[in-house]
Design a protein around this motif. Structure first.
Motif, PDB file in Angstrom:
ATOM      1  N   MET A  94      -6.780  37.069 -36.414  1.00  0.00           N
ATOM      2  CA  MET A  94      -6.963  38.651 -37.388  1.00  0.00           C
ATOM      3  C   MET A  94      -7.742  38.516 -38.399  1.00  0.00           C
ATOM      4  O   MET A  94      -8.488  38.018 -39.074  1.00  0.00           O
ATOM      5  CB  MET A  94      -5.045  38.147 -38.584  1.00  0.00           C
ATOM      6  CG  MET A  94      -4.868  39.201 -39.601  1.00  0.00           C
ATOM      7  SD  MET A  94      -3.464  39.039 -39.703  1.00  0.00           S
ATOM      8  CE  MET A  94      -3.560  38.899 -41.595  1.00  0.00           C
ATOM      9  N   THR A  95      -8.212  40.048 -38.393  1.00  0.00           N
ATOM     10  CA  THR A  95      -9.770  40.303 -39.750  1.00  0.00           C
ATOM     11  C   THR A  95      -8.183  40.323 -40.695  1.00  0.00           C
ATOM     12  O   THR A  95      -7.327  42.082 -40.605  1.00  0.00           O
ATOM     13  CB  THR A  95     -10.462  41.472 -38.850  1.00  0.00           C
ATOM     14  OG1 THR A  95     -10.404  40.896 -37.937  1.00  0.00           O
ATOM     15  CG2 THR A  95     -11.342  41.782 -39.808  1.00  0.00           C
ATOM     16  N   TYR A  96      -9.625  39.983 -41.591  1.00  0.00           N
ATOM     17  CA  TYR A  96      -8.604  40.583 -43.131  1.00  0.00           C
ATOM     18  C   TYR A  96      -9.219  41.954 -43.833  1.00  0.00           C
ATOM     19  O   TYR A  96     -11.152  42.080 -43.277  1.00  0.00           O
ATOM     20  CB  TYR A  96      -8.913  39.496 -43.673  1.00  0.00           C
ATOM     21  CG  TYR A  96      -7.812  38.377 -43.969  1.00  0.00           C
ATOM     22  CD1 TYR A  96      -6.405  38.903 -44.227  1.00  0.00           C
ATOM     23  CD2 TYR A  96      -8.083  37.389 -42.887  1.00  0.00           C
ATOM     24  CE1 TYR A  96      -5.718  37.345 -43.859  1.00  0.00           C
ATOM     25  CE2 TYR A  96      -7.353  36.259 -42.919  1.00  0.00           C
ATOM     26  CZ  TYR A  96      -6.144  35.951 -43.313  1.00  0.00           C
ATOM     27  OH  TYR A  96      -5.160  35.307 -42.795  1.00  0.00           O
ATOM     28  N   SER A  97      -8.781  42.771 -44.003  1.00  0.00           N
ATOM     29  CA  SER A  97      -9.316  43.751 -44.953  1.00  0.00           C
ATOM     30  C   SER A  97     -10.394  43.246 -45.924  1.00  0.00           C
ATOM     31  O   SER A  97     -10.409  42.491 -46.407  1.00  0.00           O
ATOM     32  CB  SER A  97      -8.601  44.978 -45.672  1.00  0.00           C
ATOM     33  OG  SER A  97      -7.577  44.031 -46.493  1.00  0.00           O
ATOM     34  N   ALA A  98     -11.561  44.536 -46.290  1.00  0.00           N
ATOM     35  CA  ALA A  98     -12.598  44.476 -47.111  1.00  0.00           C
ATOM     36  C   ALA A  98     -12.243  44.381 -47.722  1.00  0.00           C
ATOM     37  O   ALA A  98     -12.954  43.539 -48.936  1.00  0.00           O
ATOM     38  CB  ALA A  98     -13.677  45.501 -46.564  1.00  0.00           C
ATOM     39  N   ASP A  99     -11.157  45.281 -48.706  1.00  0.00           N
ATOM     40  CA  ASP A  99     -10.887  44.488 -50.133  1.00  0.00           C
ATOM     41  C   ASP A  99     -10.313  43.140 -50.138  1.00  0.00           C
ATOM     42  O   ASP A  99     -10.246  43.054 -51.088  1.00  0.00           O
ATOM     43  CB  ASP A  99      -9.614  45.374 -50.580  1.00  0.00           C
ATOM     44  CG  ASP A  99     -10.093  46.768 -50.186  1.00  0.00           C
ATOM     45  OD1 ASP A  99     -11.165  47.596 -50.731  1.00  0.00           O
ATOM     46  OD2 ASP A  99      -9.585  48.496 -49.759  1.00  0.00           O
ATOM     47  N   PHE A 100      -9.446  42.938 -49.362  1.00  0.00           N
ATOM     48  CA  PHE A 100      -8.893  41.597 -49.662  1.00  0.00           C
ATOM     49  C   PHE A 100     -10.125  40.382 -50.139  1.00  0.00           C
ATOM     50  O   PHE A 100     -10.280  39.622 -50.740  1.00  0.00           O
ATOM     51  CB  PHE A 100      -7.883  41.720 -48.735  1.00  0.00           C
ATOM     52  CG  PHE A 100      -7.343  39.872 -48.766  1.00  0.00           C
ATOM     53  CD1 PHE A 100      -6.169  40.099 -49.293  1.00  0.00           C
ATOM     54  CD2 PHE A 100      -8.169  39.204 -48.053  1.00  0.00           C
ATOM     55  CE1 PHE A 100      -5.567  38.354 -49.227  1.00  0.00           C
ATOM     56  CE2 PHE A 100      -7.086  37.745 -47.953  1.00  0.00           C
ATOM     57  CZ  PHE A 100      -6.204  37.890 -49.119  1.00  0.00           C
ATOM     58  N   ARG A 101     -10.778  40.692 -49.233  1.00  0.00           N
ATOM     59  CA  ARG A 101     -12.210  40.067 -49.038  1.00  0.00           C
ATOM     60  C   ARG A 101     -12.543  40.307 -49.905  1.00  0.00           C
ATOM     61  O   ARG A 101     -13.004  38.790 -50.657  1.00  0.00           O
ATOM     62  CB  ARG A 101     -13.077  39.427 -48.021  1.00  0.00           C
ATOM     63  CG  ARG A 101     -12.570  39.680 -46.931  1.00  0.00           C
ATOM     64  CD  ARG A 101     -13.642  40.135 -44.976  1.00  0.00           C
ATOM     65  NE  ARG A 101     -13.024  39.570 -44.019  1.00  0.00           N
ATOM     66  CZ  ARG A 101     -13.701  39.247 -42.798  1.00  0.00           C
ATOM     67  NH1 ARG A 101     -15.228  39.313 -43.194  1.00  0.00           N
ATOM     68  NH2 ARG A 101     -12.987  39.551 -42.082  1.00  0.00           N
ATOM     69  N   ALA A 102     -13.108  40.782 -50.682  1.00  0.00           N
ATOM     70  CA  ALA A 102     -14.026  40.714 -52.272  1.00  0.00           C
ATOM     71  C   ALA A 102     -12.678  40.622 -53.428  1.00  0.00           C
ATOM     72  O   ALA A 102     -13.981  39.384 -54.092  1.00  0.00           O
ATOM     73  CB  ALA A 102     -14.423  42.735 -51.909  1.00  0.00           C
ATOM     74  N   LYS A 116     -20.510  33.104 -47.645  1.00  0.00           N
ATOM     75  CA  LYS A 116     -22.288  32.666 -47.099  1.00  0.00           C
ATOM     76  C   LYS A 116     -22.392  34.861 -46.735  1.00  0.00           C
ATOM     77  O   LYS A 116     -23.609  35.017 -46.968  1.00  0.00           O
ATOM     78  CB  LYS A 116     -21.860  32.780 -46.239  1.00  0.00           C
ATOM     79  CG  LYS A 116     -21.879  31.328 -46.163  1.00  0.00           C
ATOM     80  CD  LYS A 116     -22.584  30.193 -44.898  1.00  0.00           C
ATOM     81  CE  LYS A 116     -21.914  28.503 -45.018  1.00  0.00           C
ATOM     82  NZ  LYS A 116     -21.973  27.897 -44.207  1.00  0.00           N
ATOM     83  N   ASP A 117     -21.289  34.681 -46.280  1.00  0.00           N
ATOM     84  CA  ASP A 117     -20.800  36.717 -45.298  1.00  0.00           C
ATOM     85  C   ASP A 117     -20.142  37.216 -45.958  1.00  0.00           C
ATOM     86  O   ASP A 117     -19.028  36.413 -45.091  1.00  0.00           O
ATOM     87  CB  ASP A 117     -21.844  36.926 -44.487  1.00  0.00           C
ATOM     88  CG  ASP A 117     -22.272  37.475 -43.685  1.00  0.00           C
ATOM     89  OD1 ASP A 117     -22.006  38.556 -44.647  1.00  0.00           O
ATOM     90  OD2 ASP A 117     -22.577  38.607 -42.542  1.00  0.00           O
ATOM     91  N   SER A 118     -19.902  38.453 -46.420  1.00  0.00           N
ATOM     92  CA  SER A 118     -18.873  38.396 -46.394  1.00  0.00           C
ATOM     93  C   SER A 118     -17.987  39.947 -45.769  1.00  0.00           C
ATOM     94  O   SER A 118     -17.669  39.999 -46.119  1.00  0.00           O
ATOM     95  CB  SER A 118     -17.821  39.408 -47.725  1.00  0.00           C
ATOM     96  OG  SER A 118     -19.226  40.120 -48.367  1.00  0.00           O
ATOM     97  N   SER A 119     -19.137  40.258 -44.942  1.00  0.00           N
ATOM     98  CA  SER A 119     -19.338  41.671 -43.958  1.00  0.00           C
ATOM     99  C   SER A 119     -18.460  41.318 -42.904  1.00  0.00           C
ATOM    100  O   SER A 119     -17.797  40.150 -42.632  1.00  0.00           O
ATOM    101  CB  SER A 119     -20.860  41.615 -43.459  1.00  0.00           C
ATOM    102  OG  SER A 119     -21.010  40.719 -42.846  1.00  0.00           O
ATOM    103  N   ILE A 120     -17.355  42.007 -42.216  1.00  0.00           N
ATOM    104  CA  ILE A 120     -16.799  41.983 -41.249  1.00  0.00           C
ATOM    105  C   ILE A 120     -17.852  42.450 -40.184  1.00  0.00           C
ATOM    106  O   ILE A 120     -18.012  43.714 -39.796  1.00  0.00           O
ATOM    107  CB  ILE A 120     -15.420  43.088 -41.141  1.00  0.00           C
ATOM    108  CG1 ILE A 120     -14.713  43.146 -42.779  1.00  0.00           C
ATOM    109  CG2 ILE A 120     -14.314  42.899 -40.148  1.00  0.00           C
ATOM    110  CD1 ILE A 120     -14.092  44.481 -42.650  1.00  0.00           C
TER     111      ILE A 120
END
Length: 192
Positions: free
Chosen positions: A1-9, A41-45
């Protein structure tokens, strides 16, 4: 499952501002420790796949599509011993999509040309060309699905001996429909 960029941030911000430890953030946001360390380390999807396909090889799939272009997904999936969804994803990965064709798959151009030449010959000789056909429908249709309370089977009754089929026979001559008749029985060669 891929988490959204907002959630990761939000998770990364919580850890970097020293509001939470990595363990507390994992518990609070219900994510794994490995995922959080990877995000730090790297927050990009990631949008691309890093490894080659293992279950369905690209070359074999391309060859199969070339040999059997009109097969359904379930037929192709059966040959590759995978699911229909997996086959759909593999075809999508290779940029192969289902196409619609405007001609019948069993159409034969030679037979069509022969038929057209005979039709033209009869028309030139002055014969009237009449098209006749039969169509029918059932009074009742068998429904494969039904509704019932959870835990109870859906049982219905159907009269398998009933012969309630209505058939219509009609003829077409110069865009005029005539000789319409309907029969409440199956059509055989004698009736037709």
């Amino acid at each position: 499952m891929t988490y959204s960029a907002d959630f990761r941030a939000q998770v990364i911000k919580s850890v970097k501002n020293k509001d939470m430890s990595i363990r507390q953030a994992c518990t609070f946001y219900n994510i794994s420790k490995t995922a959080l360390q990877r995000w730090l380390k790297d927050s990009s999807i990631k949008q691309t796949r890093n490894k080659p396909p293992t279950k369905i090889p690209n070359e074999a799939l391309l060859k199969d599509v070339e040999q059997h272009p009109d097969d359904y997904l379930y037929e192709r999936a059966r040959r590759f011993n995978c699911s229909k969804t997996g086959m759909h994803n593999a075809l999508k990965r290779l940029g192969i999509s289902q196409k619609k064709t405007l001609e019948h798959p069993k159409a034969c151009l030679i037979k069509r040309a022969s038929y057209q030449s005979k039709l033209d010959s009869f028309t030139q000789q002055g014969y009237p060309i009449v098209y006749m056909d039969e169509s029918g429908f059932e009074a009742e249709t068998i429904r494969p699905y039904g509704y019932s309370p959870i835990g109870k089977p859906c049982i219905d009754s159907f009269n398998w001996q009933a012969k309630k089929r209505t058939n219509v026979i009609g003829a077409l001559y110069k865009k005029m429909l005539f000789a319409l008749d309907y029969f409440e029985q199956n059509i055989n060669s004698h009736i037709f």
